[in-house]
Design an enzyme around this catalytic site. Structure first.
Site, mmCIF file in Angstrom:
data_model
loop_
_atom_site.group_PDB
_atom_site.id
_atom_site.type_symbol
_atom_site.label_atom_id
_atom_site.label_comp_id
_atom_site.label_asym_id
_atom_site.label_seq_id
_atom_site.Cartn_x
_atom_site.Cartn_y
_atom_site.Cartn_z
ATOM 1 N N HIS A 33 0.834 -1.214 0.000
ATOM 2 C CA HIS A 33 0.000 0.000 0.000
ATOM 3 C C HIS A 33 0.862 1.254 0.000
ATOM 4 O O HIS A 33 0.415 2.312 -0.431
ATOM 5 C CB HIS A 33 -1.015 -0.004 1.158
ATOM 6 N N ASP A 63 0.080 -7.408 0.863
ATOM 7 C CA ASP A 63 0.570 -6.055 1.139
ATOM 8 C C ASP A 63 2.099 -6.044 1.140
ATOM 9 O O ASP A 63 2.734 -5.884 2.172
ATOM 10 C CB ASP A 63 0.010 -5.531 2.473
ATOM 11 N N GLY A 133 3.278 5.798 8.844
ATOM 12 C CA GLY A 133 4.697 5.915 8.519
ATOM 13 C C GLY A 133 5.495 4.691 8.952
ATOM 14 O O GLY A 133 6.583 4.444 8.445
ATOM 15 N N SER A 150 1.686 -3.785 7.974
ATOM 16 C CA SER A 150 0.628 -3.439 7.031
ATOM 17 C C SER A 150 -0.263 -2.338 7.586
ATOM 18 O O SER A 150 -0.393 -1.273 6.977
ATOM 19 C CB SER A 150 -0.182 -4.698 6.710
HETATM 20 N N1 TYR Z 1 -0.936 1.703 7.736
HETATM 21 C C1 TYR Z 1 -0.065 2.710 8.320
HETATM 22 C C2 TYR Z 1 0.928 3.276 7.300
HETATM 23 O O1 TYR Z 1 0.664 3.243 6.121
HETATM 24 C C3 TYR Z 1 0.633 2.193 9.524
HETATM 25 C C4 TYR Z 1 -0.280 2.086 10.708
HETATM 26 C C5 TYR Z 1 -0.251 0.968 11.485
HETATM 27 C C6 TYR Z 1 -1.157 3.098 11.026
HETATM 28 C C7 TYR Z 1 -1.064 0.845 12.581
HETATM 29 C C8 TYR Z 1 -1.981 2.991 12.134
HETATM 30 C C9 TYR Z 1 -1.942 1.855 12.924
HETATM 31 O O2 TYR Z 1 -2.739 1.740 14.024
HETATM 32 O O3 TYR Z 1 1.923 3.866 7.637
#
Ligand code: TYR
Length: 179
Positions: A33, A63, A133, A150
């Protein structure tokens, strides 16, 4: 450049998962992603020190993504072998937003539906926090590489649950070796 380091592209920040190679060509794995809309990755937020291109990515469903080190002046650290996570196992993740956090594997082969983006399958679930991030960063136990961050719920102030793409599946899909 190595596991957990920040990577920047198209104004986004994510994290390096694990360095990998195929013959003499070096790459790293990150989250799919993260790479969906990023063609070129940089080591700095000003996006002046180029790492190289997104070569392949898979999201949703999976992912993971593969980025090539086109910049030969960058180093790429290793020291990992691949393994499979087990429920109850103590594991650690690293990421460019919140750094190193540890916890336990809660479940395997989990499907997660992300609001507005799609469903991923076969994920590792752990009781570890992460924030925006941290995605793409490594999940490991000692020197055993297990997953790629992910997404999840919660944050590192109140605590959270996170989901990880198993790294073995990404290695197989891209026919690359971890080191
Ligand atoms: N999916 C987020 C990213 O793209 C990372 C993330 C992980 C965000 C856990 C929130 C969370 O609760 O960076």
């Amino acid at each position: 450049v190595g596991p957990g380091d920040a990577i920047y592209g198209s104004g986004y920040r994510c994290s390096v998962g694990f360095n990998v190679r195929s013959g003499g060509t070096h790459y790293f794995l990150t989250a799919g992603h993260c790479a969906e809309d990023v063609g070129t990755w940089y080591t700095n937020s000003g996006e002046t020190t180029r790492i190289g291109p997104t070569v392949k990515s898979s999201f949703p469903g999976n992912d993971y993504a593969l980025v090539r080190y086109a910049n030969t002046s960058l180093t790429h650290s290793g020291g990992y072998t691949v393994g499979n996570a087990k429920v109850g196992q103590r594991v650690t993740r690293d990421g460019s937003s919140t750094g190193v956090h540890s916890g336990r594997v809660e479940a395997l082969d989990v499907s997660v539906r992300y609001r507005g983006s799609g469903t991923v399958r076969g994920m590792i679930q752990a009781d570890i926090c992460a924030e925006s991030g941290d995605s793409g960063g490594p999940l490991y136990a000692g020197s055993t590489a297990l997953g790629i961050t992910s997404g999840g719920t919660g944050d590192c102030s109140s605590g959270g649950t996170t989901f990880y793409q198993p790294v073995r599946e990404a290695l197989r899909a891209y026919d690359v070796n971890i080191y």
